[in-house]
Motif scaffolding. Structure first.
Motif, PDB file in Angstrom:
ATOM      1  N   VAL A  47      90.981-209.906 -71.888  1.00  0.00           N
ATOM      2  CA  VAL A  47      92.089-210.505 -71.586  1.00  0.00           C
ATOM      3  C   VAL A  47      91.883-211.665 -70.607  1.00  0.00           C
ATOM      4  CG1 VAL A  47      93.455-208.367 -71.740  1.00  0.00           C
ATOM      5  CG2 VAL A  47      92.670-209.263 -69.464  1.00  0.00           C
ATOM      6  N   ASN A  48      92.663-212.794 -70.931  1.00  0.00           N
ATOM      7  CA  ASN A  48      92.695-214.117 -70.038  1.00  0.00           C
ATOM      8  C   ASN A  48      94.182-214.095 -69.221  1.00  0.00           C
ATOM      9  OD1 ASN A  48      90.104-214.567 -70.657  1.00  0.00           O
ATOM     10  ND2 ASN A  48      90.829-216.642 -71.797  1.00  0.00           N
ATOM     11  N   THR A  49      93.934-214.861 -68.262  1.00  0.00           N
ATOM     12  CA  THR A  49      95.288-214.930 -67.499  1.00  0.00           C
ATOM     13  C   THR A  49      95.417-216.404 -66.949  1.00  0.00           C
ATOM     14  OG1 THR A  49      94.863-212.986 -66.205  1.00  0.00           O
ATOM     15  CG2 THR A  49      96.224-214.390 -65.190  1.00  0.00           C
ATOM     16  N   VAL A  50      96.903-216.685 -67.140  1.00  0.00           N
ATOM     17  CA  VAL A  50      97.316-218.038 -66.890  1.00  0.00           C
ATOM     18  C   VAL A  50      98.411-217.866 -65.636  1.00  0.00           C
ATOM     19  CG1 VAL A  50      98.654-220.104 -67.593  1.00  0.00           C
ATOM     20  CG2 VAL A  50      97.183-219.010 -69.250  1.00  0.00           C
ATOM     21  N   PHE A  51      97.883-218.694 -64.342  1.00  0.00           N
ATOM     22  CA  PHE A  51      98.409-218.453 -63.139  1.00  0.00           C
ATOM     23  C   PHE A  51      99.542-219.457 -63.017  1.00  0.00           C
ATOM     24  CE2 PHE A  51      94.453-216.457 -62.558  1.00  0.00           C
ATOM     25  CZ  PHE A  51      94.739-215.147 -62.225  1.00  0.00           C
ATOM     26  N   GLN A  52     100.622-219.620 -62.052  1.00  0.00           N
ATOM     27  CA  GLN A  52     101.428-220.489 -61.829  1.00  0.00           C
ATOM     28  C   GLN A  52     100.688-221.910 -61.116  1.00  0.00           C
ATOM     29  OE1 GLN A  52     104.359-219.176 -59.070  1.00  0.00           O
ATOM     30  NE2 GLN A  52     104.869-221.288 -58.343  1.00  0.00           N
ATOM     31  N   SER A  53      99.458-221.738 -60.713  1.00  0.00           N
ATOM     32  CA  SER A  53      98.962-222.750 -60.093  1.00  0.00           C
ATOM     33  C   SER A  53      97.962-223.482 -61.302  1.00  0.00           C
ATOM     34  CB  SER A  53      97.945-222.454 -59.020  1.00  0.00           C
ATOM     35  OG  SER A  53      96.943-221.535 -59.195  1.00  0.00           O
ATOM     36  N   TYR A  54      97.926-222.988 -62.242  1.00  0.00           N
ATOM     37  CA  TYR A  54      97.152-223.425 -63.337  1.00  0.00           C
ATOM     38  C   TYR A  54      95.636-223.486 -63.114  1.00  0.00           C
ATOM     39  CZ  TYR A  54     101.783-225.289 -64.379  1.00  0.00           C
ATOM     40  OH  TYR A  54     103.276-225.750 -64.522  1.00  0.00           O
ATOM     41  N   ALA A  55      95.282-223.764 -62.023  1.00  0.00           N
ATOM     42  CA  ALA A  55      93.859-223.654 -61.488  1.00  0.00           C
ATOM     43  C   ALA A  55      92.977-224.229 -62.398  1.00  0.00           C
ATOM     44  CB  ALA A  55      93.440-222.118 -61.544  1.00  0.00           C
ATOM     45  N   LEU A  56      93.276-225.497 -62.836  1.00  0.00           N
ATOM     46  CA  LEU A  56      92.262-226.326 -63.466  1.00  0.00           C
ATOM     47  C   LEU A  56      91.379-227.188 -62.617  1.00  0.00           C
ATOM     48  CD1 LEU A  56      94.987-228.260 -65.697  1.00  0.00           C
ATOM     49  CD2 LEU A  56      93.982-226.336 -66.316  1.00  0.00           C
ATOM     50  N   ALA A  90      95.982-225.260 -69.323  1.00  0.00           N
ATOM     51  CA  ALA A  90      95.840-223.864 -68.756  1.00  0.00           C
ATOM     52  C   ALA A  90      96.034-222.776 -69.938  1.00  0.00           C
ATOM     53  CB  ALA A  90      96.729-223.573 -67.535  1.00  0.00           C
ATOM     54  N   LEU A  91      96.903-223.127 -70.604  1.00  0.00           N
ATOM     55  CA  LEU A  91      97.149-222.084 -71.934  1.00  0.00           C
ATOM     56  C   LEU A  91      96.035-222.315 -72.821  1.00  0.00           C
ATOM     57  CD1 LEU A  91      99.403-220.384 -72.759  1.00  0.00           C
ATOM     58  CD2 LEU A  91     100.432-222.218 -73.913  1.00  0.00           C
ATOM     59  N   ALA A  92      95.857-223.532 -73.224  1.00  0.00           N
ATOM     60  CA  ALA A  92      94.725-223.901 -74.235  1.00  0.00           C
ATOM     61  C   ALA A  92      93.346-223.276 -73.726  1.00  0.00           C
ATOM     62  CB  ALA A  92      94.669-225.277 -74.447  1.00  0.00           C
ATOM     63  N   ARG A  93      93.105-223.261 -72.339  1.00  0.00           N
ATOM     64  CA  ARG A  93      91.621-222.998 -71.976  1.00  0.00           C
ATOM     65  C   ARG A  93      91.697-221.313 -71.892  1.00  0.00           C
ATOM     66  NH1 ARG A  93      90.319-223.990 -65.548  1.00  0.00           N
ATOM     67  NH2 ARG A  93      92.350-222.522 -65.642  1.00  0.00           N
ATOM     68  N   ALA A  94      92.942-220.722 -71.875  1.00  0.00           N
ATOM     69  CA  ALA A  94      92.628-219.104 -71.953  1.00  0.00           C
ATOM     70  C   ALA A  94      92.981-218.824 -73.511  1.00  0.00           C
ATOM     71  CB  ALA A  94      94.198-218.601 -71.343  1.00  0.00           C
ATOM     72  N   ASP A 132     101.423-215.117 -65.335  1.00  0.00           N
ATOM     73  CA  ASP A 132     101.972-214.928 -64.128  1.00  0.00           C
ATOM     74  C   ASP A 132     102.874-216.191 -63.620  1.00  0.00           C
ATOM     75  OD1 ASP A 132     102.772-214.005 -61.636  1.00  0.00           O
ATOM     76  OD2 ASP A 132     100.609-213.823 -60.691  1.00  0.00           O
ATOM     77  N   GLU A 133     104.200-216.192 -64.018  1.00  0.00           N
ATOM     78  CA  GLU A 133     105.229-216.911 -63.643  1.00  0.00           C
ATOM     79  C   GLU A 133     104.580-218.478 -64.072  1.00  0.00           C
ATOM     80  OE1 GLU A 133     108.173-216.399 -60.955  1.00  0.00           O
ATOM     81  OE2 GLU A 133     107.300-214.760 -60.098  1.00  0.00           O
ATOM     82  N   PRO A 134     104.124-218.730 -65.167  1.00  0.00           N
ATOM     83  CA  PRO A 134     103.514-220.115 -65.421  1.00  0.00           C
ATOM     84  C   PRO A 134     104.350-221.324 -65.423  1.00  0.00           C
ATOM     85  CG  PRO A 134     103.711-219.010 -67.568  1.00  0.00           C
ATOM     86  CD  PRO A 134     103.879-217.874 -66.212  1.00  0.00           C
ATOM     87  N   VAL A 176     101.828-211.012 -72.164  1.00  0.00           N
ATOM     88  CA  VAL A 176     102.497-210.292 -70.961  1.00  0.00           C
ATOM     89  C   VAL A 176     102.834-211.423 -69.990  1.00  0.00           C
ATOM     90  CG1 VAL A 176     102.301-208.209 -69.501  1.00  0.00           C
ATOM     91  CG2 VAL A 176     101.294-208.176 -71.689  1.00  0.00           C
ATOM     92  N   TYR A 177     104.414-211.395 -69.809  1.00  0.00           N
ATOM     93  CA  TYR A 177     104.740-212.393 -69.013  1.00  0.00           C
ATOM     94  C   TYR A 177     105.311-212.113 -67.980  1.00  0.00           C
ATOM     95  CZ  TYR A 177     107.174-217.253 -68.701  1.00  0.00           C
ATOM     96  OH  TYR A 177     107.240-218.209 -68.358  1.00  0.00           O
ATOM     97  N   VAL A 178     105.262-212.492 -66.824  1.00  0.00           N
ATOM     98  CA  VAL A 178     105.800-212.039 -65.461  1.00  0.00           C
ATOM     99  C   VAL A 178     106.755-213.238 -65.211  1.00  0.00           C
ATOM    100  CG1 VAL A 178     105.424-211.896 -63.041  1.00  0.00           C
ATOM    101  CG2 VAL A 178     104.012-210.548 -64.622  1.00  0.00           C
ATOM    102  N   THR A 179     108.047-212.778 -64.716  1.00  0.00           N
ATOM    103  CA  THR A 179     108.878-213.819 -64.356  1.00  0.00           C
ATOM    104  C   THR A 179     110.078-212.999 -63.567  1.00  0.00           C
ATOM    105  OG1 THR A 179     110.498-215.570 -65.121  1.00  0.00           O
ATOM    106  CG2 THR A 179     110.359-213.533 -66.496  1.00  0.00           C
ATOM    107  N   HIS A 180     110.721-213.717 -62.427  1.00  0.00           N
ATOM    108  CA  HIS A 180     111.951-213.415 -62.032  1.00  0.00           C
ATOM    109  C   HIS A 180     112.994-214.053 -62.712  1.00  0.00           C
ATOM    110  CE1 HIS A 180     110.874-217.306 -59.831  1.00  0.00           C
ATOM    111  NE2 HIS A 180     112.375-217.525 -59.943  1.00  0.00           N
ATOM    112  N   ASP A 181     112.962-214.931 -63.648  1.00  0.00           N
ATOM    113  CA  ASP A 181     113.921-215.649 -64.294  1.00  0.00           C
ATOM    114  C   ASP A 181     114.606-214.894 -65.598  1.00  0.00           C
ATOM    115  OD1 ASP A 181     115.365-217.630 -65.940  1.00  0.00           O
ATOM    116  OD2 ASP A 181     114.406-219.276 -64.721  1.00  0.00           O
TER     117      ASP A 181
END
Length: 377
Positions: free
Chosen positions: A94-103, A160-164, A175-177, A205-210
């Motif tokens: 699995v791969n993860t995309v974070f809110q900060s993108y981490a590029l 970030a999405l393409a990298r994942a 995680d709230e991307p 699998v998408y995490v959000t408070h929105d």
């Protein structure tokens, strides 16, 4: 590729991700804090699945348990039917995309996306083809040589999405991307994310408070509070038929009403609500004299000066607030029973408001839109 229908495993196979009796606790300042409690959850292959809830509800911890960034205190996590409890994140498919993108700021777009492939020793020609195809998918073709600082927030999110995705994981965890984007760009990216997920056909699998994000993109939503799943269902199910008071209040705007059951029949109950007020609720097991709590959405309620027709739920009250929002006007009505009710009235004409502050009005709705919260008691 096409995605699996909501909630259904692909080709008769098991779920992409499964949590079986998962608990996660932390120890802080001499106390034990339960972040996730008794989680039993299956996420289907090819499903766009959202974990929705307020801060501290356990949604991000659940995502980190799937990704291997946290280990359960009890229970097991399965990926494609195999237990991965104790398996480090680097060895989970699995791969993860974070809110900060981490590029990587010193790398251009192409090299950021190619990073994982090169680490795995993928041949140079295949790297070029796969990165090129992925940049086409996320609409970044022609920007291969730009650095992250030269991109907009939405473009960085796509990198970030393409990298994942270029590594072809079995599932993508997000995680709230979109949290750092402005409203207009966030709404545009919601459409893009759903399009990309549909095209690649893997589990998101998408995490959000929105709540708007969750409702607009998801096949299914798990609404969480205090480490537990309060309700699991399609966006329509959790909005139209909230299972608990928490879900009714958290998803959209909801009017919470209730009272003593004045009449009870097969599959229905009637509550007298102030002078001339009557609310019919489809519910089983009702008995006269019992208590019942219900919810009705503001957009389901009509407002007017004339007494509603028989067969409709009806409440009388006084308008205390009128807010014009362009496409609709929101009314707050203080009812004779002492409860404020909010009404969203669509502005279908360019005429005057239906009512003004201080007006005595009738509120009405179809009994099908009264939804009982729990069983009568």
């Amino acid at each position: 590729m096409t995605s699996t229908p909501p909630g259904a495993p692909a080709d008769g196979a098991g779920p992409a991700i499964e949590f079986a009796g998962v608990e996660k606790t932390y120890h802080a300042r001499g106390e034990t804090v339960a972040a996730v409690r008794g989680l039993d959850l299956e996420i289907a292959r090819g499903e766009f699945f959202s974990l929705l809830g307020p801060s501290g509800c356990g949604k991000t911890t659940t995502l980190r348990l799937a990704g291997g960034f946290e280990e359960p205190t009890a229970g097991e996590v399965f990926l494609d039917g195999a237990s991965v409890t104790g398996v480090p994140a680097s060895r989970r498919d699995v791969n993860t995309v974070f809110q900060s993108y981490a590029l990587f700021p010193h790398m251009n777009v192409f090299d950021n996306v190619a990073f994982g492939l090169r680490r795995r020793g993928v041949p140079k020609g295949e790297v070029k083809a796969r990165v090129g195809g992925m940049l086409d998918l996320v609409d970044l073709a022609g920007r291969e040589r730009r650095r992250p600082a030269e991109l907009s927030g939405g473009q960085q999110q796509r990198v970030a999405l393409a990298r994942a995705l270029v590594n072809r994981p079995r599932a993508l965890l997000l995680d709230e991307p979109l949290a750092a984007l402005d409203l207009k760009l966030r709404q545009a990216m919601q459409v893009e994310l759903k399009r990309i997920q549909r095209e690649v056909g893997i589990t998101f699998v998408y995490v959000t408070h929105d709540q708007g994000e969750a409702l607009s993109m998801s096949d299914r939503v798990a609404v969480m509070d205090e480490g537990r799943v309060e309700q699991l269902g399609t966006p329509r199910e959790v909005y139209e038929r909230p299972a608990t008071r928490f879900v009714a209040g958290f998803i959209g705007t909801s009017n919470l009403l209730g009272g003593e059951i004045a009449e009870a029949g097969p599959g229905t109950a009637v509550i007298s609500y102030g002078p001339d007020g009557r609310i019919e609720v489809p519910v089983g097991g009702a008995a006269e004299g019992g208590k019942l709590e219900l919810t009705v959405r503001p957009e389901k309620i009509g407002i007017g000066r004339d007494r509603p027709a028989d067969g409709l739920c009806r409440i009388r009250g006084t308008v205390t607030e009128v807010v014009y929002l362009g496409t609709s006007t929101n009314y707050t009505v203080a009812t004779a029973a002492g409860k404020d009710v909010v009404v969203f009235s669509q502005n279908v004409t360019s005429g005057e408001d239906v009512a003004a502050r201080g007006d005595v009005v009738w509120l009405s709705w179809d009994p099908r839109h009264s939804y009982a919260l729990g069983e009568p008691r």
